[in-house]
Design an enzyme around this catalytic site. Structure first.
Site, mmCIF file in Angstrom:
data_model
loop_
_atom_site.group_PDB
_atom_site.id
_atom_site.type_symbol
_atom_site.label_atom_id
_atom_site.label_comp_id
_atom_site.label_asym_id
_atom_site.label_seq_id
_atom_site.Cartn_x
_atom_site.Cartn_y
_atom_site.Cartn_z
ATOM 1 N N ASP A 292 0.776 -1.109 0.137
ATOM 2 C CA ASP A 292 -0.064 0.138 0.066
ATOM 3 C C ASP A 292 0.816 1.238 0.312
ATOM 4 O O ASP A 292 1.763 1.580 1.009
ATOM 5 C CB ASP A 292 -0.893 -0.039 1.302
ATOM 6 C CG ASP A 292 -1.893 0.972 1.313
ATOM 7 O OD1 ASP A 292 -1.561 2.179 0.635
ATOM 8 O OD2 ASP A 292 -2.661 1.124 1.952
ATOM 9 N N ASN B 26 3.625 4.549 -10.081
ATOM 10 C CA ASN B 26 2.232 4.391 -11.018
ATOM 11 C C ASN B 26 1.144 4.520 -10.324
ATOM 12 O O ASN B 26 0.125 4.699 -10.833
ATOM 13 C CB ASN B 26 2.679 3.146 -12.131
ATOM 14 C CG ASN B 26 1.357 3.070 -12.857
ATOM 15 O OD1 ASN B 26 1.072 3.697 -13.751
ATOM 16 N ND2 ASN B 26 0.615 1.835 -12.616
ATOM 17 N N SER C 86 2.497 10.773 -14.116
ATOM 18 C CA SER C 86 1.519 12.168 -13.599
ATOM 19 C C SER C 86 0.138 12.048 -14.591
ATOM 20 O O SER C 86 -0.338 10.937 -14.949
ATOM 21 C CB SER C 86 2.421 13.461 -13.860
ATOM 22 O OG SER C 86 1.452 14.645 -13.576
ATOM 23 N N TYR D 46 -7.658 15.795 -7.747
ATOM 24 C CA TYR D 46 -6.875 14.976 -8.736
ATOM 25 C C TYR D 46 -5.601 15.860 -9.345
ATOM 26 O O TYR D 46 -4.513 15.557 -9.008
ATOM 27 C CB TYR D 46 -7.732 14.459 -9.759
ATOM 28 C CG TYR D 46 -6.779 13.492 -10.811
ATOM 29 C CD1 TYR D 46 -6.419 12.067 -10.414
ATOM 30 C CD2 TYR D 46 -6.135 13.989 -11.985
ATOM 31 C CE1 TYR D 46 -5.839 11.243 -11.021
ATOM 32 C CE2 TYR D 46 -5.486 13.205 -12.565
ATOM 33 C CZ TYR D 46 -5.293 11.742 -12.485
ATOM 34 O OH TYR D 46 -4.629 11.111 -13.147
ATOM 35 N N LYS E 153 -1.417 15.826 -8.743
ATOM 36 C CA LYS E 153 -0.368 15.981 -9.863
ATOM 37 C C LYS E 153 0.338 17.046 -9.888
ATOM 38 O O LYS E 153 1.726 16.958 -10.352
ATOM 39 C CB LYS E 153 -1.200 15.499 -11.275
ATOM 40 C CG LYS E 153 -2.058 14.309 -11.105
ATOM 41 C CD LYS E 153 -1.051 13.052 -10.829
ATOM 42 C CE LYS E 153 -1.815 11.795 -11.029
ATOM 43 N NZ LYS E 153 -0.943 10.555 -10.764
ATOM 44 N N THR F 177 -6.791 2.453 -20.198
ATOM 45 C CA THR F 177 -6.299 1.944 -19.015
ATOM 46 C C THR F 177 -7.590 1.817 -18.114
ATOM 47 O O THR F 177 -8.742 2.035 -18.640
ATOM 48 C CB THR F 177 -5.139 2.742 -18.126
ATOM 49 O OG1 THR F 177 -5.837 3.883 -17.766
ATOM 50 C CG2 THR F 177 -4.151 3.298 -19.305
#
Length: 276
Positions: free
Chosen positions: A56, A83, A134, A148, A152, A182
């Site tokens: 984690d 990632n 990122s 979010y 980043k 993805t």
């Protein structure tokens, strides 16, 4: 030379694609994930190259221990890929403190701790590479993506500073994908804050895009991974690598807007010094 990779979030998306590409090149991959059993079949097919581990990334102590374990077992760590991550949608007023802090733990504090842990080993061995996954959202924003994008932006600022601080051969690569197929928009991975009707007009379309857009993105993850490896292996690795035409177009537009503001307000900005 066989490279040793440590990849977080290695069970899906860019993490899995990078792991497969590294293995195909003859490298060794330590694939970190909350559910490493999802890598068992991959590891069984490549028993000397793929080593699944449970992690984690929000547990900084566990992350540091894992980096040391990778070096103890394999002798070095050549590429760290931060990632692990997820999508989160919500206006700031909709986003709770707990949601905001949890996302920063995942996207910023976790990668920061792993990078800090890897640097002494990379200094000792004379080099290495850190790949920060990122997003185009590391430079531009959109309604509902405030939390979010904030994580980043922070990760990109930290990494850009690292590239100015570290002078012992470590390459830093910030990857800024646009929309790729993805699992980021998968219903099991995307997180939506509780909606407020006051934000239906601004954040509502973003929610619809995230919940209904999975599988329709233009970007091919396999091609993205080839571009990432090409950048890593280039004589001069770029600090930032935008992926996808949508990312390039959005970033060019954002840079043009910033330049326009600078031009329009330059005289006011400069006229703030003490009179000589």
């Amino acid at each position: 030379m066989t490279r040793i990779w440590l990849i977080t979030g290695a069970t899906s998306g860019f993490g899995r694609s990078l792991a497969e590409a590294a293995v195909a090149a003859g490298d060794i991959v330590v694939g970190a994930a909350r559910k490493p059993e999802r890598l068992e079949e991959f590891a069984s097919a490549h028993p000397r190259q793929v080593f699944p581990v449970r992690l984690d990334v929000t547990d900084a102590d566990a992350g540091r221990a894992l980096v040391d374990e990778v070096v103890a077992r394999h002798g070095r760590i050549d590429v760290l890929v931060n990632n692990a991550g997820r999508t989160q949608v919500g206006a700031l007023e909709e986003t709770t403190d707990q949601e905001l802090r949890a996302l920063f733990d995942l996207h910023f504090f976790g990668p920061a701790a792993l990078t800090r842990a890897a640097l002494p080993h990379m200094r000792r061995q004379g080099g290495g590479a850190v790949v920060q996954m990122s997003s185009v959202g590391g430079q531009i924003t959109g309604p509902g993506f405030g939390a979010y994008c904030a994580t980043k932006f922070a990760l990109e600022a930290l990494t850009q500073t690292l590239s100015q601080e570290v002078d012992f051969g470590v390459r830093f690569l910030i990857v800024e994908p646009g929309a790729f197929r993805t699992s980021l928009f998968d219903p099991s991975a995307a997180y939506l804050s509780a909606p407020m009707p006051e934000y239906a007009a601004t954040v509502g379309p973003t929610r619809d895009y995230v919940t209904g857009g999975d599988g329709s993105q233009a970007g091919d993850p396999a091609k993205a991974v080839r571009a990432i490896i090409q950048a890593l292996d280039a004589p001069k690795t770029p600090l930032r690598l935008a992926l996808g035409g949508d990312a390039v177009d959005s970033l060019r537009q954002q840079h043009a807007l910033l330049a326009a503001d600078l031009d329009e307000w330059e005289s006011v900005s400069r006229d703030t010094a003490f009179d000589s």
